[in-house]
Write a protein that holds these residues in place. Structure first.
Motif, short mmCIF file in Angstrom:
data_model
loop_
_atom_site.label_atom_id
_atom_site.label_comp_id
_atom_site.label_asym_id
_atom_site.label_seq_id
_atom_site.Cartn_x
_atom_site.Cartn_y
_atom_site.Cartn_z
N TYR A 1 -19.41 19.26 3.39
CA TYR A 1 -20.06 17.96 3.48
C TYR A 1 -21.45 18.13 4.06
O TYR A 1 -21.67 18.97 4.95
CB TYR A 1 -19.29 17.02 4.43
CG TYR A 1 -17.87 16.71 4.05
CD1 TYR A 1 -17.56 15.66 3.19
CD2 TYR A 1 -16.82 17.44 4.59
CE1 TYR A 1 -16.23 15.35 2.89
CE2 TYR A 1 -15.49 17.14 4.28
CZ TYR A 1 -15.21 16.09 3.43
OH TYR A 1 -13.91 15.78 3.13
N PRO B 1 -0.86 7.21 2.48
CA PRO B 1 -0.05 7.95 3.45
C PRO B 1 0.67 7.06 4.46
O PRO B 1 1.84 7.31 4.78
CB PRO B 1 -1.05 8.88 4.13
CG PRO B 1 -2.40 8.54 3.61
CD PRO B 1 -2.23 7.73 2.38
N SER B 2 0.03 6.00 4.96
CA SER B 2 0.71 5.22 5.99
C SER B 2 1.88 4.43 5.42
O SER B 2 2.96 4.40 6.01
CB SER B 2 -0.27 4.32 6.77
OG SER B 2 -0.97 3.47 5.93
N GLY C 1 0.82 -1.21 0.00
CA GLY C 1 0.00 0.00 0.00
C GLY C 1 0.85 1.25 0.00
O GLY C 1 1.70 1.45 0.87
N ARG D 1 -9.40 13.26 0.28
CA ARG D 1 -9.84 12.68 1.56
C ARG D 1 -9.64 13.67 2.69
O ARG D 1 -10.15 14.77 2.63
CB ARG D 1 -9.09 11.36 1.80
CG ARG D 1 -9.55 10.27 0.82
CD ARG D 1 -8.86 8.99 1.11
NE ARG D 1 -9.38 7.86 0.35
CZ ARG D 1 -8.88 6.65 0.47
NH1 ARG D 1 -7.89 6.40 1.29
NH2 ARG D 1 -9.38 5.66 -0.24
N ALA D 2 -8.89 13.30 3.71
CA ALA D 2 -8.83 14.07 4.95
C ALA D 2 -8.24 15.47 4.76
O ALA D 2 -7.51 15.73 3.81
CB ALA D 2 -8.00 13.30 5.97
N CYS E 1 -0.34 -1.85 4.83
CA CYS E 1 -0.78 -0.44 4.82
C CYS E 1 -1.76 -0.23 3.69
O CYS E 1 -1.77 0.82 3.05
CB CYS E 1 0.43 0.48 4.65
SG CYS E 1 1.71 0.27 5.89
N ASP E 2 -2.56 -1.27 3.37
CA ASP E 2 -3.33 -1.28 2.13
C ASP E 2 -4.79 -0.94 2.30
O ASP E 2 -5.63 -1.33 1.48
CB ASP E 2 -3.15 -2.64 1.41
CG ASP E 2 -3.37 -3.83 2.31
OD1 ASP E 2 -3.53 -3.65 3.54
OD2 ASP E 2 -3.39 -4.96 1.79
N ASP F 1 -5.89 2.35 7.90
CA ASP F 1 -7.23 1.88 7.54
C ASP F 1 -7.29 0.36 7.34
O ASP F 1 -8.39 -0.20 7.35
CB ASP F 1 -7.70 2.56 6.24
CG ASP F 1 -8.25 3.96 6.46
OD1 ASP F 1 -7.99 4.55 7.53
OD2 ASP F 1 -8.93 4.48 5.54
N GLU G 1 2.21 -0.84 -4.53
CA GLU G 1 0.94 -0.11 -4.64
C GLU G 1 0.17 -0.58 -5.85
O GLU G 1 0.71 -0.64 -6.96
CB GLU G 1 1.22 1.41 -4.70
CG GLU G 1 0.05 2.28 -5.15
CD GLU G 1 -1.19 2.19 -4.27
OE1 GLU G 1 -1.08 2.30 -3.03
OE2 GLU G 1 -2.29 1.98 -4.84
N ARG G 2 -1.10 -0.89 -5.64
CA ARG G 2 -1.93 -1.46 -6.70
C ARG G 2 -2.24 -0.46 -7.82
O ARG G 2 -2.39 -0.83 -8.97
CB ARG G 2 -3.24 -1.95 -6.07
CG ARG G 2 -4.15 -2.66 -7.03
CD ARG G 2 -5.27 -3.33 -6.28
NE ARG G 2 -5.96 -2.36 -5.41
CZ ARG G 2 -7.19 -2.54 -4.94
NH1 ARG G 2 -7.84 -3.64 -5.22
NH2 ARG G 2 -7.74 -1.64 -4.17
N ARG H 1 -7.25 11.16 -5.12
CA ARG H 1 -8.29 10.87 -4.12
C ARG H 1 -8.36 12.01 -3.10
O ARG H 1 -7.40 12.26 -2.39
CB ARG H 1 -7.97 9.55 -3.38
CG ARG H 1 -8.03 8.32 -4.28
CD ARG H 1 -7.87 7.04 -3.50
NE ARG H 1 -6.56 6.94 -2.89
CZ ARG H 1 -5.86 5.82 -2.79
NH1 ARG H 1 -6.34 4.69 -3.26
NH2 ARG H 1 -4.68 5.82 -2.21
N GLY I 1 -9.13 9.77 10.91
CA GLY I 1 -8.66 8.63 10.12
C GLY I 1 -7.19 8.70 9.75
O GLY I 1 -6.40 7.79 10.06
N LEU I 2 -6.80 9.77 9.12
CA LEU I 2 -5.41 9.92 8.70
C LEU I 2 -4.48 10.06 9.91
O LEU I 2 -3.37 9.52 9.93
CB LEU I 2 -5.30 11.15 7.79
CG LEU I 2 -3.91 11.56 7.33
CD1 LEU I 2 -3.23 10.43 6.57
CD2 LEU I 2 -4.00 12.78 6.44
N GLN J 1 -4.83 15.70 2.69
CA GLN J 1 -4.17 14.39 2.53
C GLN J 1 -3.49 14.28 1.16
O GLN J 1 -2.43 13.66 1.04
CB GLN J 1 -5.22 13.28 2.70
CG GLN J 1 -4.67 11.89 2.49
CD GLN J 1 -5.64 10.82 2.95
OE1 GLN J 1 -6.51 11.07 3.78
NE2 GLN J 1 -5.49 9.62 2.43
#
Ligand code: FAD
Ligand code: DHB
Length: 387
Positions: free
Chosen positions: A220, A12-13, A9, A44-45, A156-157, A284, A32-33, A42, A296-297, A101
């Motif tokens: 949001y 970030p992690s 993964g 996100r945070a 980390c995925d 995650d 990484e996939r 993406r 989360g992050l 993020q």
């Protein structure tokens, strides 16, 4: 190929773990996939705790965050058309920073490139083998099968990755709570509605006014998770957002076309333990919190703190950090899970709340406004508990 730590993964992690270990002389390969543009696309945070900031600085990736991020020393909480400020700085002496993020991930990729770190993109069919013995990881790329032998595997995925599934069912205990709504989010090139974030409780549902910088806003609203996105035109989104924010903010707010729009489910999820023999779970992959507390992050980064220390100590001859990784990480995870659940429950409208339930939430928010003790509890959790 052989490496000391194979990291699955490149979010970030995984990238931060790779960066910290590399700087300490521990060799890693990141698998990484997706391709890099996909990962960087993406949204996100948006909020980083002080401890997260310090971790990024210590890893040599804090310069752009310090130059371009926006330090916030409080946040607004609103209900029934009124808002008040919770002053983090006054309650705890600590602040948070607004720095997306996407930017953190970009800084990490740039740092990995600069150090010559190995990040393999488009790695398909990543599979973990013999994590209970002599571990190796296989993957497919460009039609060829590859193998990485390693001492340790760091999973980390993310929530949908393969790492957690490699732990036997009779070892792994999971707990999950799915919330009966989602968050519909948009990004727009508009000035933020307020100098700090606004978390709003409303009879029609939760709303959050956030930002990325002084020309880029992130909003949001609570919405049914299975609402089709085409039901939410930009106008429909802005109308609903304005109804839920205090009138003065709603009237003054700049609106414009959305440049991103997406809907995300809300869940709490924890998998334990976070280590099985030579396999670790990080971020995650091991736990999900609903986004309301912006945890989360930050939790992914605190996991990386415990794991990077554990592995650096291992290569210096001390295995206590490895033995205690799961327990240390989970102690913090459960507390953040509790805070995220509390703040989500307080601020959202649930189907079975009824009039009584909504009045209890309003009364609790009124109490928060009037009580320094209550604000201290909220602020201490929001800015992040110590590692
Ligand atoms: P991830 O960021 O998920 O990274 C995992 C990486 O592993 C990804 O790059 C993925 O492509 C890769 N991967 C997955 N499977 C495989 C595989 N089989 N093989 C190889 N690679 C694989 N947090 C907040 O605080 N605020 C928010 O507003 C917010 N919004 C969010 C919205 C969404 C839609 C999601 C999914 C999360 C959100 N979060 C938010 C949570 C936050 O983004 C995560 O906690 C954070 O990304 C965790 O980082 P991570 O590196 O552990 O996992
Ligand atoms: C953002 C997301 C969150 O979940 C939150 O609590 C605060 C800010 C954001 O994306 O800006």
């Amino acid at each position: 190929t052989r490496t000391q730590v194979c990291i699955i993964g490149g979010g970030p992690s995984g990238l931060l773990l790779s960066q910290i270990l590399h700087r300490a002389g521990v060799d890693t390969i990141v698998l990484e996939r997706r391709n890099r543009d996909y990962v960087l696309g993406r949204i996100r945070a948006g909020v980083l705790e002080g401890g997260t900031m310090q971790m990024l600085r210590d890893a040599g990736v804090g310069a752009r965050m310090d130059a371009e991020g926006f330090v916030h020393s409080g946040t607004y909480v609103a209900t029934r058309n009124r808002g008040f400020r919770v002053d983090f700085q006054a309650m705890t002496g600590k602040q948070v920073i607004v720095y997306g993020q996407t930017e953190v991930t970009k800084d990490l990729y740039d740092a990995r490139d600069a150090m010559g770190g190995t990040v393999i993109h488009d790695a398909a069919d990543v599979a973990i083998h013999d994590a209970g013995g002599t571990p190796h990881v296989t993957y497919r790329r460009d039609g060829a099968q590859h193998r990485v032998d390693c001492d340790w595997i760091a999973g980390c995925d993310g929530f949908h990755g393969v790492s957690r599934k490699a732990i036997p069912d009779d070892v792994l205990r999971t707990t999950e709570q799915v919330y009966p709504f989602g968050w519909l989010g948009i990004l727009s090139r508009t000035k933020p509605a307020a100098p700090e974030l606004i978390y709003a409780n409303h009879d029609r549902g939760f709303a959050l006014a956030s930002m990325r910088n002084d020309q880029l806003s992130r909003y949001y609203i609570q919405a049914p998770v299975d609402d089709p996105l085409d039901k939410w035109s930009d106008d429909a989104f802005w109308d609903e957002l304005r109804r839920r924010l205090p009138d003065d903010v709603a009237q003054a707010m700049e609106t414009g076309p959305s440049i991103e729009k997406s809907i995300a489910p809300l869940r709490s999820f924890v998998a334990e333990p976070m280590r099985w023999n030579r396999l670790f779970l990080v971020g995650d992959a091991a736990h999900i919190v609903p986004p309301t507390g912006a945890k989360g992050l930050n939790l992914a980064v605190s996991d990386v703190h415990y794991l990077s220390q554990a592995l650096i100590e291992h290569y210096a001859g001390d295995d206590e950090g490895v033995a205690r990784y799961s327990e240390r990480a989970l102690a913090r995870v459960w507390k953040a899970t509790r805070f995220s659940w509390w703040f989500t429950t307080l601020m959202h409208r649930f189907p079975d709340d009824g009039h009584f339930g909504q009045r209890m939430k309003q009364a609790e928010i009124d109490y928060l406004e009037s009580s320094r003790a209550a604000q201290t509890v909220m602020a201490e959790n929001y800015v992040g508990l110590p590692f």
